[in-house]
Design a protein around this motif. Structure first.
Motif, PDB file in Angstrom:
ATOM      1  N   MET A 144     -32.349 -56.333 -23.651  1.00 51.98           N
ATOM      2  CA  MET A 144     -33.118 -56.706 -22.478  1.00 51.98           C
ATOM      3  C   MET A 144     -34.550 -56.197 -22.595  1.00 51.98           C
ATOM      4  O   MET A 144     -35.482 -56.858 -22.172  1.00 51.98           O
ATOM      5  CB  MET A 144     -32.435 -56.138 -21.236  1.00 51.98           C
ATOM      6  CG  MET A 144     -33.032 -56.646 -19.963  1.00 51.98           C
ATOM      7  SD  MET A 144     -32.761 -58.405 -19.847  1.00 51.98           S
ATOM      8  CE  MET A 144     -33.054 -58.657 -18.154  1.00 51.98           C
ATOM      9  N   GLN A 145     -34.728 -55.043 -23.188  1.00 51.03           N
ATOM     10  CA  GLN A 145     -36.060 -54.485 -23.307  1.00 51.03           C
ATOM     11  C   GLN A 145     -36.917 -55.314 -24.260  1.00 51.03           C
ATOM     12  O   GLN A 145     -38.117 -55.483 -24.038  1.00 51.03           O
ATOM     13  CB  GLN A 145     -35.966 -53.045 -23.797  1.00 51.03           C
ATOM     14  CG  GLN A 145     -37.140 -52.211 -23.406  1.00 51.03           C
ATOM     15  CD  GLN A 145     -36.873 -50.746 -23.725  1.00 51.03           C
ATOM     16  OE1 GLN A 145     -36.089 -50.440 -24.609  1.00 51.03           O
ATOM     17  NE2 GLN A 145     -37.527 -49.865 -23.007  1.00 51.03           N
ATOM     18  N   ALA A 146     -36.318 -55.863 -25.319  1.00 47.29           N
ATOM     19  CA  ALA A 146     -37.063 -56.703 -26.253  1.00 47.29           C
ATOM     20  C   ALA A 146     -37.538 -57.975 -25.561  1.00 47.29           C
ATOM     21  O   ALA A 146     -38.658 -58.433 -25.795  1.00 47.29           O
ATOM     22  CB  ALA A 146     -36.198 -57.042 -27.460  1.00 47.29           C
ATOM     23  N   GLN A 147     -36.707 -58.546 -24.711  1.00 47.34           N
ATOM     24  CA  GLN A 147     -37.096 -59.751 -23.973  1.00 47.34           C
ATOM     25  C   GLN A 147     -38.235 -59.441 -22.996  1.00 47.34           C
ATOM     26  O   GLN A 147     -39.149 -60.238 -22.828  1.00 47.34           O
ATOM     27  CB  GLN A 147     -35.889 -60.317 -23.215  1.00 47.34           C
ATOM     28  CG  GLN A 147     -36.164 -61.635 -22.541  1.00 47.34           C
ATOM     29  CD  GLN A 147     -36.433 -62.747 -23.534  1.00 47.34           C
ATOM     30  OE1 GLN A 147     -35.939 -62.736 -24.647  1.00 47.34           O
ATOM     31  NE2 GLN A 147     -37.225 -63.719 -23.123  1.00 47.34           N
ATOM     32  N   THR A 148     -38.180 -58.281 -22.370  1.00 48.95           N
ATOM     33  CA  THR A 148     -39.244 -57.872 -21.450  1.00 48.95           C
ATOM     34  C   THR A 148     -40.563 -57.717 -22.196  1.00 48.95           C
ATOM     35  O   THR A 148     -41.607 -58.152 -21.725  1.00 48.95           O
ATOM     36  CB  THR A 148     -38.868 -56.552 -20.760  1.00 48.95           C
ATOM     37  OG1 THR A 148     -37.632 -56.729 -20.083  1.00 48.95           O
ATOM     38  CG2 THR A 148     -39.928 -56.126 -19.778  1.00 48.95           C
ATOM     39  N   ARG A 149     -40.497 -57.102 -23.380  1.00 45.97           N
ATOM     40  CA  ARG A 149     -41.703 -56.945 -24.180  1.00 45.97           C
ATOM     41  C   ARG A 149     -42.259 -58.289 -24.626  1.00 45.97           C
ATOM     42  O   ARG A 149     -43.460 -58.507 -24.637  1.00 45.97           O
ATOM     43  CB  ARG A 149     -41.410 -56.082 -25.406  1.00 45.97           C
ATOM     44  CG  ARG A 149     -42.078 -54.730 -25.323  1.00 45.97           C
ATOM     45  CD  ARG A 149     -41.809 -53.903 -26.524  1.00 45.97           C
ATOM     46  NE  ARG A 149     -40.376 -53.584 -26.479  1.00 45.97           N
ATOM     47  CZ  ARG A 149     -39.633 -53.324 -27.520  1.00 45.97           C
ATOM     48  NH1 ARG A 149     -40.144 -53.317 -28.709  1.00 45.97           N
ATOM     49  NH2 ARG A 149     -38.361 -53.054 -27.402  1.00 45.97           N
ATOM     50  N   LYS A 150     -41.357 -59.207 -24.982  1.00 46.72           N
ATOM     51  CA  LYS A 150     -41.794 -60.538 -25.397  1.00 46.72           C
ATOM     52  C   LYS A 150     -42.459 -61.268 -24.230  1.00 46.72           C
ATOM     53  O   LYS A 150     -43.495 -61.907 -24.414  1.00 46.72           O
ATOM     54  CB  LYS A 150     -40.600 -61.346 -25.894  1.00 46.72           C
ATOM     55  CG  LYS A 150     -41.003 -62.685 -26.489  1.00 46.72           C
ATOM     56  CD  LYS A 150     -39.834 -63.602 -26.777  1.00 46.72           C
ATOM     57  CE  LYS A 150     -38.846 -63.022 -27.727  1.00 46.72           C
ATOM     58  NZ  LYS A 150     -37.744 -63.963 -28.050  1.00 46.72           N
ATOM     59  N   VAL A 153     -44.200 -59.240 -15.922  1.00 48.34           N
ATOM     60  CA  VAL A 153     -43.206 -58.177 -16.036  1.00 48.34           C
ATOM     61  C   VAL A 153     -43.505 -57.146 -14.965  1.00 48.34           C
ATOM     62  O   VAL A 153     -44.609 -56.606 -14.904  1.00 48.34           O
ATOM     63  CB  VAL A 153     -43.255 -57.524 -17.436  1.00 48.34           C
ATOM     64  CG1 VAL A 153     -42.281 -56.370 -17.513  1.00 48.34           C
ATOM     65  CG2 VAL A 153     -42.956 -58.562 -18.485  1.00 48.34           C
ATOM     66  N   THR A 165     -43.258 -53.635 -13.616  1.00 49.96           N
ATOM     67  CA  THR A 165     -42.969 -52.284 -14.089  1.00 49.96           C
ATOM     68  C   THR A 165     -42.387 -51.445 -12.959  1.00 49.96           C
ATOM     69  O   THR A 165     -42.644 -51.717 -11.786  1.00 49.96           O
ATOM     70  CB  THR A 165     -44.245 -51.612 -14.626  1.00 49.96           C
ATOM     71  OG1 THR A 165     -45.195 -51.548 -13.569  1.00 49.96           O
ATOM     72  CG2 THR A 165     -44.826 -52.387 -15.788  1.00 49.96           C
TER      73      THR A 165
END
Length: 88
Positions: free
Chosen positions: A1-7, A69, A71
């Motif tokens: 999920m964190q990789a998708q958020t970064r993308k 996103v 935060t």
């Protein structure tokens, strides 16, 4: 999920920068056109460029809002006062 958020954050940043470039493009064109053409022609050229470029910039900004996103620092803390104020 964190990789998708970064993308999503990277896509949103790219779209925001692209929109900013489109918003600045008529001003850069004006600097160039004033040295090349008579002032009246330069103003019309930049005005016509702005009328075509700025709607595309607006679309890019709207699309980038979809990739926004949220935060944890910016989230509203939903305490009991929040639920009471919104009828929950």
């Amino acid at each position: 999920m964190q990789a998708q958020t970064r993308k999503n954050a990277r896509v949103a940043a790219f779209l925001n920068r692209s929109a900013l470039c489109l918003l600045i493009l008529p001003a850069a064109c004006l600097v160039w056109a004033l040295q090349t053409y008579p002032p009246q022609d330069a103003y019309w050229l930049c005005f016509s460029l702005a009328t075509y470029a700025w709607p595309f910039a607006g679309v890019l900004l709207l699309v980038s809002a979809g990739f926004h996103v949220d935060t944890p620092k910016k989230r509203v803390k939903k305490g009991p006062w929040f639920r009471h104020a919104h009828g929950h």
